[in-house]
Enzyme design. Structure first.
Site, short mmCIF file in Angstrom:
data_model
loop_
_atom_site.label_atom_id
_atom_site.label_comp_id
_atom_site.label_asym_id
_atom_site.label_seq_id
_atom_site.Cartn_x
_atom_site.Cartn_y
_atom_site.Cartn_z
N GLY A 154 7.27 3.07 3.21
CA GLY A 154 8.34 3.64 2.40
C GLY A 154 8.01 3.74 0.92
O GLY A 154 8.90 3.66 0.06
N SER A 155 6.73 3.96 0.59
CA SER A 155 6.36 4.00 -0.83
C SER A 155 7.00 5.18 -1.57
O SER A 155 7.41 5.03 -2.71
CB SER A 155 4.84 4.02 -1.00
OG SER A 155 4.26 5.07 -0.28
N PRO A 214 0.80 -1.22 0.00
CA PRO A 214 0.00 0.00 0.00
C PRO A 214 0.84 1.28 0.00
O PRO A 214 1.92 1.32 0.60
CB PRO A 214 -0.85 -0.10 1.27
CG PRO A 214 -0.24 -1.18 2.09
CD PRO A 214 0.54 -2.06 1.19
N ASP A 227 14.51 5.96 4.66
CA ASP A 227 13.72 5.23 3.66
C ASP A 227 14.47 5.09 2.33
O ASP A 227 14.46 4.02 1.72
CB ASP A 227 12.37 5.92 3.42
CG ASP A 227 11.39 5.67 4.55
OD1 ASP A 227 11.82 5.17 5.60
OD2 ASP A 227 10.20 5.97 4.37
O1 PMV Z 1 6.13 6.50 9.28
P1 PMV Z 1 7.46 6.21 8.63
O2 PMV Z 1 7.59 4.84 8.11
O3 PMV Z 1 7.87 7.27 7.66
O4 PMV Z 1 8.54 6.24 9.81
C1 PMV Z 1 8.70 7.34 10.66
C2 PMV Z 1 9.80 7.07 11.63
C3 PMV Z 1 9.95 8.14 12.71
O5 PMV Z 1 11.04 7.74 13.51
C4 PMV Z 1 8.71 8.22 13.58
C5 PMV Z 1 10.20 9.51 12.13
C6 PMV Z 1 11.54 9.70 11.41
O6 PMV Z 1 11.69 10.71 10.68
O7 PMV Z 1 12.46 8.89 11.58
#
Ligand code: PMV
Length: 302
Positions: A93-94, A87, A138
């Site tokens: 990480g899309s 999704p 990501d």
């Molecule tokens: O929601 P995601 O998968 O983008 O992950 C965010 C991770 C956090 O630690 C909450 C924020 C960040 O910028 O690292």
């Protein structure tokens, strides 16, 4: 025509603490996003999964994201088609997978021969259009794949784990609320630095233990560490009713461990378990993605 794919990701341990300089353990998953490019008169984007089909002149962020990608490479107009096995906007990480697979496909189409490092850098620049100030976790994992420990401002440490992680991802069906939850944790932190730092220290300790175990291929303690990490994220107030329901359903069905993953507030949770757990997650309203660790990062496809 050219085609490339890049994996989605999931944060195994350390989300939120990573914003304050602690490391997070992240892995690429066996679900990929595929970008197909064709030369065109006008640059155009088609993402059926989210109902987007328009020229890159459209001011919406997703179009401007690709426009930036084309500018960064200085290439001729292209038609971009995106398919995803996971999704979009769910905390998997899309957008990073979009950026990385676009860079690889564009490099192939235009004969640019970009290195992985160049793909990662340029994809990170693209991400700034949709995320403002992304940490870079990501785009790193989507480029290199596998398992990595990410610390803000440092080059990620990449690992090879012998571990076979039977990961189940449960998507709540609600978009993740990373910006909101990050702001919420910031507020808590400003109010009581000592208490919140103690929580981060505990998350850090869990992350370090998990890293040691994963590297040794010792899976038995990973589940309990996930449970502890989830409890600490609940204390930070970043879980949600839907996430807690899925985590509980997984545990009740015998999961070795379960936790929310990523920003929280919606988005996804992860669990270690088999078919029974997958069924329970589905019955509790989750969209289940059964996956494992993916060694492959971004790659060209035929
Ligand atoms: O929601 P995601 O998968 O983008 O992950 C965010 C991770 C956090 O630690 C909450 C924020 C960040 O910028 O690292």
């Amino acid at each position: 025509m050219s085609k490339a794919s890049a994996p989605g990701k999931t944060i195994l341990f350390g989300e939120h603490a990573v914003v304050y300089g602690y490391p997070a353990l992240v892995c690429a998953v066996d679900a990929r996003l595929i970008t197909t490019l064709k030369p065109a008169k006008e640059s155009w984007l088609e993402v059926p999964a989210i109902g987007r089909n328009d020229s890159l002149d459209n001011p919406l962020e997703v179009y401007q994201f690709y426009k930036r990608g084309i500018e960064l490479l200085g290439i001729e107009p292209v038609h971009i088609h995106v398919d995803s096995q996971f999704p979009i906007s769910a905390g998997m990480g899309s957008s990073a997978a979009m950026a990385c697979s676009f860079m690889q496909a564009a490099s192939d189409l235009a004969g640019l021969n970009l290195s992985k490092e160049q793909i990662r850098e340029k994809a990170h620049e693209m991400e700034k259009v949709v995320h403002g100030n992304p940490s870079g976790v990501d785009t790193s994992i989507s480029t290199y794949g596998g398992l990595l420990e990410f610390r803000k401002g440092n080059d990620p440490a990449r690992f090879t784990s012998g571990a076979n992680l039977p990961l189940l991802i449960g998507y709540t069906g609600k978009e993740g609320m990373t910006k909101v939850t990050v702001a919420h944790v910031r507020e808590l932190f400003e109010k009581d630095k000592r208490a919140i730092t103690r929580i981060f220290e505990e998350i850090h300790d869990i992350e370090q233990q998990a890293k040691t175990r994963l590297l040794a291929g010792e899976m038995d303690l990973i589940g309990p560490l996930m449970d502890r990490n989830h409890a600490l994220l609940q204390q930070l107030g970043v879980s949600s009713l839907e996430l807690d329901r899925l985590v509980q359903a997984a545990k009740d069905a015998g999961a070795q461990g379960a936790k929310l993953t990523g920003g929280g507030g919606g988005g996804c949770m992860i669990a270690l378990g088999g078919e029974e757990v997958a069924k329970a997650l589905g019955a509790a309203g989750g969209q289940v993605i059964e996956t494992g660790l993916s060694k492959d990062g971004v790659r060209s496809e035929r």
